[in-house]
Design an enzyme around this catalytic site. Structure first.
Site, PDB file in Angstrom:
ATOM      1  N   CYS A   1       0.833  -1.202   0.000  1.00 44.92           N
ATOM      2  CA  CYS A   1       0.000   0.000   0.000  1.00 44.92           C
ATOM      3  C   CYS A   1       0.870   1.254   0.000  1.00 44.92           C
ATOM      4  O   CYS A   1       1.549   1.533  -0.973  1.00 44.92           O
ATOM      5  CB  CYS A   1      -0.982  -0.049   1.167  1.00 44.92           C
ATOM      6  SG  CYS A   1      -2.335   1.122   1.004  1.00 44.92           S
TER       7      CYS A   1
ATOM      8  N   GLU B   1      -1.145  -8.587   4.976  1.00 52.04           N
ATOM      9  CA  GLU B   1      -1.015  -8.715   6.435  1.00 52.04           C
ATOM     10  C   GLU B   1      -2.365  -8.597   7.135  1.00 52.04           C
ATOM     11  O   GLU B   1      -2.488  -8.976   8.290  1.00 52.04           O
ATOM     12  CB  GLU B   1      -0.017  -7.675   6.970  1.00 52.04           C
ATOM     13  CG  GLU B   1      -0.564  -6.270   7.173  1.00 52.04           C
ATOM     14  CD  GLU B   1      -0.712  -5.471   5.878  1.00 52.04           C
ATOM     15  OE1 GLU B   1      -0.624  -6.068   4.794  1.00 52.04           O
ATOM     16  OE2 GLU B   1      -0.953  -4.246   5.973  1.00 52.04           O
TER      17      GLU B   1
ATOM     18  N   HIS C   1      -3.610  -5.541   1.077  1.00 47.55           N
ATOM     19  CA  HIS C   1      -2.917  -5.782   2.346  1.00 47.55           C
ATOM     20  C   HIS C   1      -2.891  -7.257   2.723  1.00 47.55           C
ATOM     21  O   HIS C   1      -3.788  -7.725   3.424  1.00 47.55           O
ATOM     22  CB  HIS C   1      -3.632  -5.016   3.464  1.00 47.55           C
ATOM     23  CG  HIS C   1      -3.443  -3.539   3.411  1.00 47.55           C
ATOM     24  ND1 HIS C   1      -2.411  -2.893   4.039  1.00 47.55           N
ATOM     25  CD2 HIS C   1      -4.156  -2.578   2.774  1.00 47.55           C
ATOM     26  CE1 HIS C   1      -2.493  -1.589   3.811  1.00 47.55           C
ATOM     27  NE2 HIS C   1      -3.542  -1.373   3.043  1.00 47.55           N
TER      28      HIS C   1
END
Lengths: 258, 81
Positions: free
Chosen positions: A97, A217, A215
């Site tokens: 990002c 994560e 994302h």
């Protein structure tokens, strides 16, 4: 007298860069510790030392409040000098990002991320198709696998000129494309107007740098809503362990110093 | 001391989403004669320099390095004083 045998490979230690305004640094660190059994080491933007980490994550957020352009100020942070050297030496770097935006601004990846086509901040689950599994970040995925991973950005429209685009295609550097649940890259499946649905690219001298807008994560365990990001961290961990094992074997095979 | 103004605009080839939205609003207001609305940034600064040309060249270096992204933006510089 023989020197002591070399120690076996330690678990990978992964540096997570922290800028003022980073907000996905802890998520990235948690994902590292929970998915690949590594240790997260937080690297402050004003430092100039990577502390011998095995890989670097440039996480998401709004570094320096996105002043001027997303990533424009962060690229000049002191920590980015060793990150650029690490990149040139073939070290594995993952930009997520805002991290992707920073790596593009720094010239470590080609192209730029422009304002989303629909002008909205897009914060929702999207689908990604894995276009390339021959990278240190995607070896644990199947070619064409469809991942469900959240995205959260206002400036994510991947943009580049025709020469860069042709090079990305020619070098098979597109790693992820936006798609629908069935893996089709329809216009509706493109959340931000990115050129050719591009969501992530690989670059660097040894294809050692990955930038992506979604994302992984935030898709690293079931209670987050998706575990589809785990494969990326597992791939990274495997690549680092392979490198460590190779170095370990080479060290053992080398004649003992006299 | 020179007053320098930098105008940063999106390259013409790049879709300007803000400009398009504003243009739609402009047309809703009845200004159908207004087209090709594009939005950019204005950056003002004071530059300590001996001449207008020196100030311009300092500002251009800064544009190339920081103020404009060469992939998506172009810039124009005005020097006053």
């Amino acid at each position: 007298m023989n020197s002591a045998p070399p120690a076996p490979p330690a678990p990978p230690r992964i540096g997570v860069v922290v800028f003022p305004g980073s907000n996905c640094d802890t998520d990235a660190g948690n994902a590292v510790e929970q998915t690949l059994g590594g240790e997260a080491s937080y690297l402050w933007h004003a430092d100039k030392d990577l502390e011998n980490v095995d890989a670097v994550i440039v996480p998401g957020g709004f570094s320096y409040g996105d002043a001027l352009r997303a990533g424009a100020i962060a690229r000049f942070a002191p920590i980015m000098e060793p990150v650029a050297r690490f990149t040139a030496d073939g070290g594995l770097v993952l930009g997520i990002c805002n991290g992707f935006q920073i790596l593009c601004e720094a010239g470590l990846l080609p192209g730029a991320l422009a304002r989303n086509e629909g002008l909205r901040f897009v914060c929702r689950q999207v689908y990604l198709r894995v276009e390339n599994t021959d990278t240190p970040f995607t070896s644990h995925y199947r070619p064409g696998q469809v991942l469900r991973i959240p995205t959260a950005h206002g400036e994510g429209r991947f943009t580049c000129d025709d020469a860069v685009y042709d090079r990305l295609i020619g070098e098979n550097a597109v790693v992820f494309r936006y798609c629908d649940a069935d893996g089709r890259s329809t216009p509706e499946a493109n959340p931000n107007g990115s050129r050719d649905h591009i969501a992530g690219i690989v670059g660097g001298p040894q294809r050692n740098v990955l930038g992506m807008m979604p994302h992984p994560e935030r898709a690293a365990c079931a209670w987050l809503g998706s575990e589809d990001g785990v494969g990326l961290f597992e791939s990274l961990g495997a690549a680092l362990l392979d490198g460590k094992r190779a170095a370990f074997a080479a060290q053992r095979a080398a004649p003992a110093p006299v | 001391m020179a007053k320098v103004t930098v105008f940063v605009t999106l390259k013409p080839t790049l879709l300007d989403t803000q400009g398009r939205t504003v243009e739609n609003a402009v047309h809703h207001l009845g200004y159908s004669d207004v087209t090709d609305v594009r939005i950019g940034k204005v950056i003002e600064m004071d530059v300590a320099a001996d001449s207008a040309e020196a100030a311009r060249s300092r500002a251009a270096a800064l544009c190339d390095k920081l103020l404009a992204n060469p992939v998506t933006e172009s810039y124009r510089i005005e020097v006053d004083g």
